[in-house]
Design an enzyme around this catalytic site. Structure first.
Site: not given
Ligand SMILES: NC(=O)C1=CN([C@@H]2O[C@H](COP(=O)(O)OP(=O)(O)OC[C@H]3O[C@@H](n4cnc5c(N)ncnc54)[C@H](OP(=O)(O)O)[C@@H]3O)[C@@H](O)[C@H]2O)C=CC1
Ligand SMILES: O=C1O[C@H](COP(=O)(O)O)[C@@H](O)[C@H](O)[C@H]1O
Length: 480
Positions: A19-20, A182, A240
């Site tokens: 998911g880079a 944190k 959290h």
């Molecule tokens: N964003 C945030 O602030 C936070 C996110 N999280 C958790 O982190 C995780 C990622 O979230 P987020 O980055 O927001 O999600 P995004 O949808 O932005 O990114 C997901 C990534 O995963 C890739 N992906 C999807 N399916 C696969 C697969 N089968 N194999 C490899 N890569 C795959 C996607 O690739 P492609 O784009 O090609 O589909 C994309 O790079 C989730 O579990 C989310 O709950 C937790 C806390 C905070």
């Molecule tokens: O995991 C999550 O956290 C953020 C809040 O985190 P913070 O460190 O920015 O306070 C929240 O906005 C998001 O919905 C949730 O998925």
């Protein structure tokens, strides 16, 4: 954590970032890895990025360059990006391609590398990545970081944990909850267990109630399709807020080590009573239903406030009020401990005692820790008029300002070192889903609230006769 201080460098590491190209990787993980490398905490590092997107090494480097430029808070990190870029590799999707990219990344390494698989992918993709790692032969000796949410209810969490355990030993699994990384959350442990002052009064004889309040001003830009299936309870509370509650409520651990901390946190979770749906207010901000991927009749909550109880000797009958939501009036992250009022008052009516709520201790979990002790004191001048005063501490005001690690950086470093102190366990996660079962089966109706407000009005009945400490009557003092 006790033996392996966080300031000591981690071992040679290959971070394999699934998911880079996603939001989390760009905002936190790539800048965090760069910072760990540059600050000498992970000096021997390789990064292999992969996702479903079509990329090659050059375009991944470009994506990382843009991410660092936009999201890194450290100017020096930005300056040193080009050297870091030589450590980045890309694996096109597919098991053989993954193996080849890891081999290429480690080709010039003189020592064995600890492989850290970071699953920054949607929850629905997590198991397929676990199986890919098994098929690629990349499991032995490695560690795997799993992002939240860990399942959506008790059955799915059990089944997810069981499937992971078919491939990885529990000791290899690091379920991340970034609130536990944190600085300010860790300071709760220091404050409680390194001082003699507060711990003796840290229980039901002296504490009236506790508030854990994490309102957010942000909406769901680009995340509404994910959020529609998740909602505020699963996104924030079962993760959290309950983890922060555990730090606030737990008994003193025998040592600062994974087993002792995990045991005490788990005892808190075991003592928690099931969440009663009658003690919950759910809300949805006006306009949420127009978001991409959102059902026009959606009942997903973007706001939740609830009352819960830790039914043990220390906390029986002390309510813990939790609140969080999107598009609220202010963004804050506070824990507030309200002390019981004195049993008798010698001050006459009108003197002001009790007029501004109970005396209380507040922790601000913002990136730079703050604490405040609010108490009644005498207003200067004739007569005996009382008012609320406060003693405030801000880490920002010390020589240590700016020296902390960002939460994800700390947790990545601890995972590489194999230190599970700040991670959640399978049984802890399952217990939290267990106490959530009644609520998930029979949630109260979702009430609308205006964006920019403090949520539905029913939150005041939930907490009465006490009141929400937010919005603060007074601002935090600016330390400078
Ligand atoms: N964003 C945030 O602030 C936070 C996110 N999280 C958790 O982190 C995780 C990622 O979230 P987020 O980055 O927001 O999600 P995004 O949808 O932005 O990114 C997901 C990534 O995963 C890739 N992906 C999807 N399916 C696969 C697969 N089968 N194999 C490899 N890569 C795959 C996607 O690739 P492609 O784009 O090609 O589909 C994309 O790079 C989730 O579990 C989310 O709950 C937790 C806390 C905070
Ligand atoms: O995991 C999550 O956290 C953020 C809040 O985190 P913070 O460190 O920015 O306070 C929240 O906005 C998001 O919905 C949730 O998925």
């Amino acid at each position: 954590m006790a033996d392996d201080h966080e300031s000591s460098p981690g071992p040679p590491t290959t971070a394999i970032l699934f998911g880079a190209t996603g939001d989390l990787a760009r905002r936190k993980l790539l800048p965090g890895l760069l910072h760990l490398w540059r600050s000498g905490l992970l000096p021997e590092m390789r990064v292999v990025g992969t996702s479903l997107d079509e990329h090659d090494r050059d375009s991944f480097v470009q994506l990382a360059r843009e991410a660092v430029a936009e999201f890194s808070s450290d100017e020096l990190d930005k300056d040193e990006f080009e050297e870091f870029a030589t450590l980045l590799h890309w694996a096109p999707s597919g098991t053989e391609q993954l193996v080849a990219a890891v081999k290429e990344a480690e080709a010039d390494c003189t020592q064995p590398h600890t492989r850290l698989h970071y699953l920054s992918v949607p929850p629905s993709a997590a198991l397929s990545v676990v199986h890919q790692l098994r098929d690629a032969g990349l499991v032995e000796g490695s560690r795997i970081v799993m992002e939240k949410p860990f399942g959506t209810d008790l059955d799915s969490a059990r089944s997810l944990n069981a499937s992971i355990h078919e491939v990885f030993e529990e000791e290899q699994v690091f379920r991340i909850d970034h609130f536990l990384g944190k600085e300010a959350a860790l300071n709760i442990l220091a404050f409680r267990f390194a001082n003699g002052l507060f711990e003796p009064i840290w229980h039901r004889n002296f504490i009236d109630h506790v508030q854990i309040d994490i309102p957010e001003t942000l909406g769901l830009e680009g995340r509404s399709a994910f959020y529609e299936k998740t909602g505020a309870y699963r996104d924030m509370v079962v993760t959290h807020l309950f983890q922060v509650l555990a730090f606030t409520a737990m008994e003193s651990p025998v040592a600062l080590d994974p087993q002792s901390i995990t045991e005490e946190k788990y005892k808190v979770f075991r003592s928690m009573l099931p969440i009663d749906p009658d003690d919950v207010v759910r809300g949805q901000y006006d306009g949420y239903r127009a978001g991409d991927g959102v059902d026009p009749d959606s009942e997903t909550e973007t706001f939740i406030a609830l009352k819960c109880f830790v039914d043990n000797w220390r906390w029986a009958d002390v309510p813990f009020f939790l609140r969080t939501g999107k598009q609220l009036a202010e963004g804050q992250r506070i824990i507030s401990i309200a002390f019981k009022e004195p049993p008798k008052s010698m001050f006459p009516d009108g003197s002001g005692v009790g007029e501004h709520g109970p005396d209380h201790l507040t922790f601000d979990l913002a990136d730079s820790s703050k604490m405040s002790l609010s108490f009644y004191g005498k207003r200067p001048g004739p007569g005996f008029r009382l008012d609320k005063l406060s003693m405030q501490f801000a880490m920002q005001d010390t020589d240590w300002a700016g020296s902390g690690l960002e939460a994800y950086e700390r947790l990545i470093l601890e995972a590489v070192k194999g230190n599970r102190t700040l991670f959640t366990t399978a049984e802890g996660v399952e217990r939290l889903w267990e106490i959530s079962a009644d609520l998930l089966a029979d949630p109260p109706p979702v009430r609308r609230y205006a964006a920019g407000s403090w949520g539905p009005n029913q939150i005041h009945q939930l907490i009465a006769p006490a009141a929400w400490r937010l919005p603060f009557e007074r601002e935090w003092r600016d330390p400078s």
